[in-house]
Scaffold this active site. Sequence first.
Site, PDB file in Angstrom:
ATOM      1  N   SER A 136       0.875  -1.172   0.000  1.00 14.79           N
ATOM      2  CA  SER A 136       0.000   0.000   0.000  1.00 14.79           C
ATOM      3  C   SER A 136       0.905   1.213   0.000  1.00 14.79           C
ATOM      4  CB  SER A 136      -0.851  -0.003   1.277  1.00 14.79           C
ATOM      5  OG  SER A 136      -1.483   1.254   1.465  1.00 14.79           O
ATOM      6  N   TYR A 149      -2.168   0.295  10.690  1.00 12.13           N
ATOM      7  CA  TYR A 149      -2.148  -0.191   9.306  1.00 12.13           C
ATOM      8  C   TYR A 149      -0.835   0.160   8.610  1.00 12.13           C
ATOM      9  CZ  TYR A 149      -3.655  -0.982   4.489  1.00 12.13           C
ATOM     10  OH  TYR A 149      -3.752  -1.421   3.198  1.00 12.13           O
TER      11      TYR A 149
HETATM   12  C1  8X3 Z   1      -5.003   1.626   1.427  1.00 13.83           C
HETATM   13  C2  8X3 Z   1      -4.496   3.012   1.304  1.00 13.83           C
HETATM   14  O1  8X3 Z   1      -4.607   5.365   2.270  1.00 13.83           O
HETATM   15  O2  8X3 Z   1      -6.103   3.742   3.253  1.00 13.83           O
HETATM   16  O3  8X3 Z   1      -4.013   0.663   1.409  1.00 13.83           O
HETATM   17  O4  8X3 Z   1      -3.755   3.633   3.712  1.00 13.83           O
HETATM   18  S1  8X3 Z   1      -4.751   3.954   2.703  1.00 13.83           S
END
Ligand code: 8X3
Length: 249
Positions: A136, A149
Site C-alpha cells: 500500500s 495499518y
Molecule cells: C489503502 C491506502 O490510504 O487507506 O491501502 O492507507 S490507505
Amino acid sequence: MTSSTRRAVVTGASSGIGAATVRRLRSDGWAVVAVARRADRLAELAAETGAEAFPADLTVADDVARLAAHVEATGGLTALVNNAGGAFGLDPVATSDVDDWRRMYEVNVLGTLRVTQALLPVLRADGGGDVLVVTSTAADGAYEGGAGYTGVKHAERMLATTLRWEIVGEPIRVIQIAPGAVATEEFSLVRFGGDAERAAKVYEGFQPLVADDVADTIAWALSRPPHVNIDLIVVRPRAQASNTKTARE
Ligand code: 8X3
C-alpha cells in the site's frame, strides 16, 4: 496443464484486488489457485473464471501447509501473489484497539510470511518464479489514525525488500505493488466495522482506483521478461498526491 502454462496462487481472492487479479490472470492464460476463507465466494469466482478455488485461512499454519502440498502436487507454481490483508480501525495511537493491531499483524504480515515460507520451496523446485506482495502507499508514509495499518504495511515492505536481498542470485523475483486509494467493495467497509456511510466518504469527490487498475499493474509486473525485476510500483489515483493530500471536488 502443459509445462508452459504459468500458474499463480492469489491470496485474498474472494473480493477486491484479489478477485480482480484472478480474473485478469485467467484471461491472460494463467492457471490460478484462488485462496481465501470464504468458500462460497471462491466457488462463484471459480465457476466464472475457471480458476481453482482453495478455501484456506492464512492465519492457520495447517491450512497454509495444506495449500503448499496441494500446489506442489498439482502442477507447481510460477507466481505467488500475496494480496490478503486489510485494515481494522482508523484510531489514534493513544486510543486504538490492541486487538485491531494484533489482527492486522496476523493477516497482513504473518499471513504473507507463512504463505511465502511455504511456497518458496515450490517455486524453487519449479526452477523459479515470482513472489509478489501487494502492500500500500501506507507502506511508505504516515497518517493520523493510521499507525496500526501503516505499521503492518511497512513490515510487509521490509519482508519483500529483505527477501530480495536474501535470495538474490536465485531465479526468483520479488515484486512489491503499492496502491493508493482503491475503491473496493470491502476495504473501507471492513476498516470501519461495516459503517457504509463512513466508508463511502473515503472515496468522495475524486476518482479512486478500482481493483482492475491494480490487477492490471500486477499482471504487467509478472509479465516482464525473466531478467527484469520490478522492485516496486506505486500506483495512485491521479487526484491523490499522498495519503493525506487528495484533490476533492
Ligand atoms: C489503502 C491506502 O490510504 O487507506 O491501502 O492507507 S490507505
